[in-house]
Motif scaffolding. Structure first.
Motif, PDB file in Angstrom:
ATOM      1  N   ARG A 564       0.847  -1.187   0.000  1.00 50.74           N
ATOM      2  CA  ARG A 564       0.000   0.000   0.000  1.00 50.74           C
ATOM      3  C   ARG A 564       0.889   1.245   0.000  1.00 50.74           C
ATOM      4  N   THR A 565       0.353   2.350  -0.458  1.00 46.80           N
ATOM      5  CA  THR A 565       1.164   3.564  -0.523  1.00 46.80           C
ATOM      6  C   THR A 565       0.292   4.797  -0.390  1.00 46.80           C
ATOM      7  N   ASN A 566       0.901   5.872   0.111  1.00 45.94           N
ATOM      8  CA  ASN A 566       0.246   7.171   0.120  1.00 45.94           C
ATOM      9  C   ASN A 566       0.886   8.119  -0.888  1.00 45.94           C
ATOM     10  N   PHE A 567       1.848   7.620  -1.669  1.00 50.72           N
ATOM     11  CA  PHE A 567       2.478   8.405  -2.727  1.00 50.72           C
ATOM     12  C   PHE A 567       1.548   8.470  -3.942  1.00 50.72           C
ATOM     13  N   TYR A 568       1.492   9.641  -4.559  1.00 50.20           N
ATOM     14  CA  TYR A 568       0.693   9.806  -5.767  1.00 50.20           C
ATOM     15  C   TYR A 568       1.563   9.502  -6.978  1.00 50.20           C
ATOM     16  N   ALA A 569       1.177   8.501  -7.760  1.00 53.39           N
ATOM     17  CA  ALA A 569       1.891   8.166  -8.989  1.00 53.39           C
ATOM     18  C   ALA A 569       1.407   9.084 -10.109  1.00 53.39           C
ATOM     19  N   GLU A 570       2.324   9.499 -10.964  1.00 57.89           N
ATOM     20  CA  GLU A 570       1.987  10.431 -12.041  1.00 57.89           C
ATOM     21  C   GLU A 570       0.860   9.877 -12.902  1.00 57.89           C
ATOM     22  N   GLN A 571      -0.220  10.639 -13.040  1.00 58.82           N
ATOM     23  CA  GLN A 571      -1.356  10.212 -13.862  1.00 58.82           C
ATOM     24  C   GLN A 571      -2.350  11.347 -13.978  1.00 58.82           C
ATOM     25  N   GLY A 572      -3.141  11.333 -15.024  1.00 57.99           N
ATOM     26  CA  GLY A 572      -4.193  12.327 -15.205  1.00 57.99           C
ATOM     27  C   GLY A 572      -3.688  13.750 -15.291  1.00 57.99           C
ATOM     28  N   GLY A 573      -2.423  13.920 -15.695  1.00 63.97           N
ATOM     29  CA  GLY A 573      -1.869  15.263 -15.801  1.00 63.97           C
ATOM     30  C   GLY A 573      -1.208  15.762 -14.533  1.00 63.97           C
ATOM     31  N   GLN A 574      -1.431  15.068 -13.393  1.00 64.97           N
ATOM     32  CA  GLN A 574      -0.829  15.495 -12.126  1.00 64.97           C
ATOM     33  C   GLN A 574       0.538  14.853 -11.954  1.00 64.97           C
ATOM     34  N   GLU A 575       1.528  15.669 -11.646  1.00 61.05           N
ATOM     35  CA  GLU A 575       2.880  15.166 -11.429  1.00 61.05           C
ATOM     36  C   GLU A 575       2.939  14.293 -10.176  1.00 61.05           C
ATOM     37  N   ASN A 576       3.938  13.418 -10.166  1.00 59.49           N
ATOM     38  CA  ASN A 576       4.093  12.484  -9.050  1.00 59.49           C
ATOM     39  C   ASN A 576       4.598  13.161  -7.781  1.00 59.49           C
ATOM     40  N   ASP A 577       4.348  12.484  -6.679  1.00 60.12           N
ATOM     41  CA  ASP A 577       4.932  12.895  -5.395  1.00 60.12           C
ATOM     42  C   ASP A 577       6.413  12.532  -5.350  1.00 60.12           C
ATOM     43  N   THR A 578       7.119  13.182  -4.458  1.00 55.30           N
ATOM     44  CA  THR A 578       8.458  12.759  -4.055  1.00 55.30           C
ATOM     45  C   THR A 578       8.439  12.607  -2.531  1.00 55.30           C
ATOM     46  N   GLY A 579       9.499  12.079  -1.973  1.00 56.61           N
ATOM     47  CA  GLY A 579       9.542  11.923  -0.518  1.00 56.61           C
ATOM     48  C   GLY A 579      10.542  10.870  -0.118  1.00 56.61           C
ATOM     49  N   ARG A 580      10.200  10.030   0.866  1.00 53.82           N
ATOM     50  CA  ARG A 580      11.125   9.001   1.303  1.00 53.82           C
ATOM     51  C   ARG A 580      10.386   7.830   1.931  1.00 53.82           C
ATOM     52  N   ILE A 581      11.017   6.689   1.843  1.00 53.12           N
ATOM     53  CA  ILE A 581      10.533   5.464   2.474  1.00 53.12           C
ATOM     54  C   ILE A 581      11.572   5.097   3.524  1.00 53.12           C
ATOM     55  N   ILE A 582      11.126   4.882   4.770  1.00 50.71           N
ATOM     56  CA  ILE A 582      12.057   4.841   5.894  1.00 50.71           C
ATOM     57  C   ILE A 582      11.777   3.670   6.827  1.00 50.71           C
ATOM     58  N   ILE A 583      12.857   3.118   7.358  1.00 53.55           N
ATOM     59  CA  ILE A 583      12.805   2.395   8.625  1.00 53.55           C
ATOM     60  C   ILE A 583      13.648   3.242   9.564  1.00 53.55           C
ATOM     61  N   ASP A 584      13.007   3.856  10.548  1.00 52.84           N
ATOM     62  CA  ASP A 584      13.700   4.846  11.373  1.00 52.84           C
ATOM     63  C   ASP A 584      15.035   4.323  11.894  1.00 52.84           C
ATOM     64  N   GLY A 585      16.075   5.080  11.579  1.00 54.06           N
ATOM     65  CA  GLY A 585      17.399   4.770  12.101  1.00 54.06           C
ATOM     66  C   GLY A 585      18.102   3.622  11.416  1.00 54.06           C
ATOM     67  N   GLN A 586      17.429   2.921  10.478  1.00 60.01           N
ATOM     68  CA  GLN A 586      18.033   1.753   9.848  1.00 60.01           C
ATOM     69  C   GLN A 586      18.253   1.934   8.347  1.00 60.01           C
ATOM     70  N   ALA A 587      17.291   2.492   7.655  1.00 62.64           N
ATOM     71  CA  ALA A 587      17.425   2.594   6.201  1.00 62.64           C
ATOM     72  C   ALA A 587      16.484   3.665   5.673  1.00 62.64           C
ATOM     73  N   GLU A 588      16.872   4.260   4.537  1.00 62.71           N
ATOM     74  CA  GLU A 588      16.042   5.279   3.916  1.00 62.71           C
ATOM     75  C   GLU A 588      16.243   5.286   2.413  1.00 62.71           C
TER      76      GLU A 588
END
Length: 991
Positions: A564-588
């Motif tokens: 599941r995701t809360n990121f918006y994938a590019e579609q319908g003319g709207q540009e995609n989101d950016t951001g990060r996927i994290i495990i706090d303190g372990q990986a990003e």
């Protein structure tokens, strides 16, 4: 003010607040913001919510009366009241916030003030300036709450003289106001003067010392001060000069001179008189200014505390109403005024910090932890409850905050909850790092961990340092710097490697279909706010699916598919989101692109640190600062579409769109371009819809039913899912579904749409059309902006209009001609409202016609003067028989007039030899030329040689054919010498 800079200061405010928070770790929840203020909070500041100051009630010297007394005193002394400027210095990129009263007058001190502006005529000024000192060179953040007289927001009472009075009057005014008007005991006042600086070649300011003595200050109350305390400089270069401070002893009955400038809470600086008399040159030398200025500043809150006989600023009616409201909301014990060790439970410090930072409204949300820790109240509406009390106190002096009261309440409620979630996460991670250090018997946090706290949560190093010290841990700054540089280099490498974005092809999708544990991505959360947790289901790189990112070479791009995701994938003319996927303190994973492939959402980017494996639980954190304006622009696109149909009719069909953070682009069918009137109507209808502050509703509806809704808009030929998401602006879809054929729905914006939108149209604020043009036969394109971008282009248009008005008012002449050329170039490049641009063009065309007509008339007049000078000379009986003339014409450096005059000589007066000059010292130009008669040619003279002799004197070049030569010189001050040279040349020949 720019948002990233505001965010960094927000982190500093937070670091101050966080240092007192020692609550136990809690189960962390998830939120899309870092600890820096989200865009909605900074928008308050950018949009004009500018801090405050006005109170009611209290003792004789109430805060309002103290302020009014100051302003009235100087107005009676001939000073003009200048309203406080914004705390966000929009036209001064060198300042994060307005931090002193003189900021708005910098153009006067620097000599760059617009001569057509009101400031150019200003000689004396007085005001109460709103100031913020939280970050940058002037930062009082660390002292707030700890002592009785430092604040992040404060008022600076000030009086100024711009080339008018100087030291004598400034000192007399200060002493009279403090001792006679405010009635302060003279024996409690101490003044300083500049002691000089031998190394800098500066003499002591004995004049100021003598002036203080003259008004009655005792010798032992007049103290010398060094460069740090008593020499003020605007910067590395620019106006500067000695200053003279006034300090007040709260205790009295003693000689407290030894406590001046020693940070003693009972001997405090209240006023500073700066005598601006030098300019610091680029080589660091000092040069006296042609005009001397006075710049003073008195701390309003400190003065109020003195006049109300309070030992602390916080005990005055500047703060007590806020304390009462805090107590009312929280049920805490009343404020007791304790500091340091005496404030053992930290409640009084919390009172002071909360009250101070709610005044600095943009950063108020950063202090939510004080309310949670010390007052034991739930986060969600704490600060918004303080806003009415604040407006009551200060809305009279600064009425702009009254207009924004409801906006602020709504935004603070939302962001307070959001911030608390991020605070939990960062706090939890810090505790993890601290425990690891203790388990390893280390006395420090690793620098890489400190960097991750900063990079992931926005924790400034100072914040982590304070938290670490509370646990007897230190920070290795060298390790931190190493981690920072490593991340910076990795980022450079990622940008170079990001030429080809990772993509899935048909074969990859076939493999995914066969993976039992990988289902289509659930992206319903993209329509909601906040972070979510998800599970990694696929890791993709190099045409292969991997079980861990550790298998992928460092620095290479990869893709992640989640359940599941809360990121918006590019579609319908709207540009995609950016951001990060994290495990706090372990990986990003830093997510740079999000695309949808047959129901699978692929998040592509680069690992910043650590590694992921299949089935890891991660936090999905999209960039809210990017999505915020995208939401504005997407809802704005729907409203624009509706307005176009209203103006042009039902035949308008959408042909494409782009929704980006910085703009929206909308393509539509139309046989002809929009007229200016039609474009204005479309923009007006769009803005009217926005101003209604309509709620935005969405719902999935069976496709067949959705197509039946009267007035619903869809892109012709587009394939839509079933059910399809319908977005309505202003009417609930439940109501629409009761009667889909109701013709009333044609009066509502209704569209099939899978994009993200605002909650209510008022969030968009403004919509401005920048451009309307044709892109193909029968297809037009509109480019528009909303929100902050729209407000900015409106500001630019307004300023340019004012500039045109000033141009219009100028008298015809070289200055107006030059400014008109510059304005024409800038107007063509201006990115502003298409409607406003058309109006500005019309205004400029009118002005430019006047300039051109004036130039033509001037040209004609100067040509006539030039010819008359020559003809009258040879027709004068005194010059009868003369065959030559060397003369300076009574005109400007007009090459055309010189050329026309020589052509007349060549055709009508061939037997005359003439050299004429036209000089313009202001422009540094000389137009000149000559004609040589046939008689002189036969004697060996030539026009080119004659002009060459002149050019060697006045610079530039000359050229021509046959008997004439024309040139342009650059040294008008050499014209007399050139005339002599030209005459000497003639004298070589028998005339």
């Amino acid at each position: 003010m720019r948002v990233p800079e505001l965010s960094r200061v927000g982190g500093l405010v937070l670091s101050h607040s966080f240092s007192l928070f020692r609550s136990n770790p809690r189960n962390f929840s998830h939120h899309q913001f870092s600890l820096t203020p989200p865009r909605s909070v900074t928008t308050i500041l950018i949009k004009g919510f500018r801090t405050m100051s006005r109170l009611e009630g209290g003792p004789e010297w109430t805060a309002p009366y103290v302020r009014e007394t100051f302003l009235d005193y100087f107005q009676k002394k001939g000073h003009t009241f200048v309203p406080s400027s914004s705390v966000v210095p929009l036209s001064d990129p060198t300042l994060l916030f307005t931090n002193a009263g003189m900021n708005q007058y910098k153009s006067i001190f620097l000599g760059t003030v617009d001569p057509q502006s009101d400031f150019a005529q200003l000689k004396r000024a007085v005001n109460s300036q709103k100031c913020i000192r939280a970050g940058g060179k002037h930062n009082d953040l660390d002292d707030v709450g700890k002592d009785s007289y430092h604040h992040t927001f404060f008022e600076m009472l000030g009086n100024w003289s711009f080339g008018d009075y100087f030291k004598e009057e400034a000192i007399k005014y200060s002493w009279e106001l403090l001792t006679t008007v405010y009635g302060l005991e003279p024996e409690r006042l101490y003044v300083t003067y500049f002691e000089g600086d031998v190394a800098g070649g500066l003499e002591p300011d004995l004049e100021a010392k003598d002036l203080w003595r003259a008004v009655g200050v005792p010798e032992d109350h007049i103290l010398p001060g060094n460069m740090k305390d008593n020499f003020w400089e605007m910067g590395d270069q620019g106006p500067c000069g000695p200053c003279s401070e006034v300090h007040y002893d709260r205790i009295g009955g003693r000689n407290a001179s030894y406590l001046v400038n020693q940070d003693d809470p009972n001997v405090i600086e209240i006023w500073n008189n700066v005598f601006i008399q030098y300019n610091r040159e680029p080589d660091r030398s000092l040069r006296p200014l042609p005009n001397k200025h006075v710049d003073t500043g008195m701390g309003f809150e400190r003065l109020v505390s003195i006049l109300q006989n309070k030992s602390s600023n916080y005990d005055t009616d500047v703060f007590t109403p806020l304390f009462q409201k805090i107590q009312e909301i929280t049920g805490a014990c009343e404020y007791r005024g304790r500091f340091g060790a005496d404030d053992s439970d930290g409640i009084d410090t919390a009172y002071r910090v909360i009250a101070d930072h709610v005044r600095t409204l943009t950063f108020a949300i950063s202090d939510a932890r004080f309310a949670r820790k010390y007052f034991e109240v739930e986060i969600g509406s704490f600060f918004s409850k303080l806003v009415p009390a604040l407006v009551d106190q200060m809305g009279d002096m600064f009425p702009e905050i009254k207009k924004k009261q409801q906006d602020v309440i709504e935004i603070l409620n939302e962001e307070e909850i959001s911030f608390a979630k991020t605070l939990d996460r960062g706090e939890r991670q810090f505790e993890h790092y601290a425990q690891q250090a203790k388990l390893k018997s280390l006395n420090k946090l690793h620098g890489a961990d400190v960097w991750r706290l900063y990079d992931t949560f926005g924790f400034p190093v100072d914040l982590t340092r304070i938290m670490a010290e509370e646990r007897q841990l230190s920070i290795d700054d060298a390790e931190f710097e190493e981690a920072r540089l490593k991340a910076k280099e990795a980022s450079k490498g990622q940008k170079k490697a990001a030429v080809d974005t990772v993509k899935l092809d048909v074969h990859d999708l076939g493999k995914l279909e066969k993976m039992n544990d990988v289902r289509k991505t659930d992206d319903a959360a993209k329509f909601e706010k906040g972070n979510i947790t998800a599970q990694i289901k696929a890791i993709y790189h190099g045409k292969l699916f991997h079980t861990s990112t550790a298998d992928i070479p460092e620095g290479e791009q990869l893709g992640i598919i989640l359940d599941r995701t809360n990121f918006y994938a590019e579609q319908g003319g709207q540009e995609n989101d950016t951001g990060r996927i994290i495990i706090d303190g372990q990986a990003e994973l830093e997510v740079g692109d999000v695309q949808l492939y047959a129901g699978y959402v692929l998040h592509t980017g680069f690992m910043k640190y650590g590694s992921f494996s299949l089935d890891d639980t991660v936090i999905c954190e999209y960039d809210e600062l990017r999505r915020w304006p995208i939401r504005n622009n997407h809802t704005g696109t729907h409203i624009l579409n509706f307005a176009l149909r209203e103006v042009l009719g039902d035949g308008v069909e959408q042909k494409g769109s782009l929704v980006a953070p910085e703009k929206l682009r909308f393509d539509f069918s139309s046989k002809a371009g929009l007229s200016e009137q039609e474009l204005a109507e479309v923009e007006a209808k769009s803005v009217e819809y926005i101003r209604q502050n309509c709620a935005v509703y969405s719902r999935e509806v069976p496709l067949a039913t959705a197509r039946e809704i009267m007035g619903v808009r869809a892109v012709f030929g587009e394939t839509y899912p079933d059910p399809v998401r319908v977005v309505s602006v202003g009417v609930e879809l439940d109501e629409i579904m009761k009667d889909v054929h109701n013709p009333r729905w044609k009066e509502v914006s209704l569209e099939f749409c899978g994009g993200t939108h605002v909650q209510k149209t008022g969030d968009i604020k403004e919509l401005v059309i920048l451009e309307e043009s044709g892109i193909a036969k029968g297809i037009r394109r509109i480019i528009a902006v909303t929100g902050e971008e729209a407000i900015e282009v409106q500001r630019v248009a307004k300023e340019f209009g004012e500039r045109l008005n000033r141009l219009d008012a100028l008298k015809l002449g070289p200055e107006k001609e030059q400014e008109a050329k510059q304005i024409q170039t800038e107007l063509n490049q201006l990115t502003i409202s298409a409607i406003e641009k058309a109006k500005l063009r019309q205004h400029f065309t009118k002005i430019n016609k006047e300039v051109i007509d004036g130039q033509k008339a001037q040209q004609k007049l100067e040509s006539k003067k030039a010819l008359d000078t020559i003809v009258s000379y040879f027709s004068n009986s005194e010059n009868e028989g003369k065959s030559s003339l060397v003369v300076q014409l009574p005109i400007s450096a007009n090459s055309k007039a010189v050329s026309e005059a020589l052509n007349h000589v060549k055709s009508k007066m061939q037997d005359k030899s003439v050299y004429i000059f036209a000089a313009d010292p202001a422009q540094g130009r000389v137009a000149h030329g000559c004609h040589v008669s046939q008689t002189l040619v036969e004697q060996g003279a030539s026009a080119s040689e004659w002009a060459g002799v002149v050019s060697s004197m006045i610079g530039g070049k000359a050229g021509g054919k046959g008997s004439t030569s024309i040139g342009n010189g650059i040294n008008p001050d050499k014209v007399d010498d050139a005339i002599a040279q030209a005459t000497d040349y003639l004298n070589r020949f028998k005339l």
